[in-house]
Design an enzyme around this catalytic site. Structure first.
Site, short mmCIF file in Angstrom:
data_model
loop_
_atom_site.label_atom_id
_atom_site.label_comp_id
_atom_site.label_asym_id
_atom_site.label_seq_id
_atom_site.Cartn_x
_atom_site.Cartn_y
_atom_site.Cartn_z
N ASP A 162 0.84 -1.20 0.00
CA ASP A 162 0.00 0.00 0.00
C ASP A 162 0.87 1.25 0.00
OD1 ASP A 162 -0.30 1.14 3.21
OD2 ASP A 162 0.48 -0.88 2.92
N SER A 163 0.41 2.27 -0.72
CA SER A 163 1.07 3.57 -0.79
C SER A 163 2.51 3.42 -1.29
CB SER A 163 1.01 4.26 0.58
OG SER A 163 1.37 5.61 0.48
N SER A 164 3.52 3.80 -0.50
CA SER A 164 4.90 3.61 -0.94
C SER A 164 5.23 2.13 -1.09
CB SER A 164 5.87 4.27 0.05
OG SER A 164 5.71 3.74 1.35
N ILE A 209 -2.41 -1.11 -3.45
CA ILE A 209 -3.36 -0.35 -2.66
C ILE A 209 -2.96 1.12 -2.65
CG2 ILE A 209 -4.58 -0.26 -0.46
CD1 ILE A 209 -4.66 -3.01 -1.94
#
EC number: 3.1.1.71
Length: 410
Positions: free
Chosen positions: A191-193, A221
């Protein structure tokens, strides 16, 4: 008594002023989000104050607080065995289901990378620990939650190399056999980074084609995928929406790429992609052209921000802005054609919404099967806010939909 009442009233007003933010009425549980964001902002302010006073790096302060509040040891349960280990020298937490199954039964496998702007967080945090436990139980899967190196000690490409090493190590036949994982049913996710790292790793492995075992699917994500345009419609729309502010995302990129924070205003103004800047090839610009890649419903009434003039400073100091290992959205189509089917989650109230949507479009144009999962009431980070005390209904919904997709496709 009267001074006490007055002081209490003033403190209450100050707290309300600090907590309150005007939020879209479509965001999930806005008051709860305001309180959560106020806590996060307090951590950020404490970090900035310590940094300005020369006491500590602001990220060290935040991670210290997080480690005391959120990080927990490897506690096994009746249904999941939890072990801290390392893969090729990279720290990881492994979650193995303990349910009794027939002999020689092979499980699914998932390699997961946590978010936090390449600078904060850990797979050992309570939210990720609980997420991976649920995944292990529901999927009958071995989950490898990777703790890659973080800024400010590590900058690109070190976190990427950590992610690549850990993923490659887990895909070794002898390692998969050790954990009783089916080599035909392994996913990569984040998720994200962490979604950035997952996308970059799966692209690299597809391009190199060196491993006998391949990831069957990728699940990203709300991933961060590019730093050439900080004025996509979602950046313009959600620049001041928690949990991830536009200026904070620019700071995360600079931490990751080892740039000076003085460059934040230039990034936010798209100075580095000004029309007179030849350092950014047209081919790269085309890969983040949201006027072509986004459906009109997401473009809304926003307009491109393309300054006529800029400076060469940003790209000269940060050449990794054009490196596909840092910005997977910039990958060539022949590389995208080789990656596995994808699940991409996006949230309406998230500056990174358009990164995910543009990547989904590019993958589909390359012939890759993509499942788009968009949450109109979602905000950045919502999926890991599905557990008490920071439990949001959109977090619970998104988490179970994500797990359900893995059940059906892995």
């Amino acid at each position: 008594m009267k001074p006490f009442v007055t002081a209490t009233l003033l403190l209450s007003v100050a707290a309300a002023y600090y907590i309150y933010l005007p939020l879209p009425n479509t965001v999930c549980e806005p008051w709860k989000l305001m309180i959560l964001d106020a806590v996060f902002r307090s951590f950020m302010h404490m970090g900035d104050l310590a940094h300005d006073l020369g006491l500590s790096h602001h990220i060290h302060v935040i991670n210290y607080i997080v480690s005391k509040v959120e990080v927990k040891g490897p506690q096994s349960s009746k249904t999941v065995q939890v072990t801290d280990t390392s893969f090729a020298g990279v720290q990881a937490r492994v979650f193995e289901p303990t349910t009794q199954v027939k002999e020689h039964h092979l499980k699914r496998g998932v390699v997961y990378f946590h978010g936090g702007g390449w600078a904060m967080g850990s797979g050992r945090m309570r939210s990720y620990d609980l997420l991976c436990r649920n995944m292990a139980e529901e999927l009958d899967a071995v989950i490898v939650s990777v703790d890659y190196s973080l800024a400010p000690e590590a900058h690109f490409p070190q976190p990427y190399y950590d992610a690549l090493k850990a993923a490659t190590f887990f895909l070794r036949p002898e390692v998969l056999a050790q954990y009783s994982v089916d080599p035909k049913r392994v996913a990569i996710s984040g998720d994200s980074s962490g979604g950035n790292l997952a996308a970059a790793v799966v692209q690299q492995m597809a391009a190199e084609n060196k491993t006998s075992t391949k990831f069957k699917v990728q699940a990203l994500i709300y991933p961060v995928l590019q730093a050439l345009d900080f004025n996509t419609p979602s950046y313009q729309q959600n620049g001041n929406t928690p949990i991830l502010y536009r200026s904070v995302m620019a700071r995360f990129w600079l931490e990751y790429l080892n740039g000076n924070t003085s460059l934040v205003p230039l990034l936010l103004a798209n100075n580095h992609t000004a029309l007179d800047r030849t350092g950014v090839p047209e081919a790269a610009r085309a890969k983040v052209d949201w006027t072509r890649l986004l459906p009109q419903s997401f473009q809304k009434d926003f307009h491109r921000v393309s300054p006529a003039q800029g400076s060469a400073q940003v790209v000269e100091e940060l050449p990794a802005l054009l490196d596909v290992r840092a910005a997977p959205l910039l990958a060539e189509e022949e590389v995208l054609r080789a990656v596995p089917p994808a699940y991409i989650m996006t949230c309406e109230h998230d500056v990174l919404r358009d990164d995910g949507l543009m990547y989904a479009q590019r993958l589909e144009e390359a012939g890759v099967a993509v499942t788009r999962d968009h949450y109109e009431d979602g905000f950045h980070g919502c999926m890991v806010f599905s557990f008490w005390p920071a439990k949001f209904t959109v977090g619970t919904r998104s988490m179970w939909n994500y797990i359900r997709w893995l059940q059906e496709h892995l």
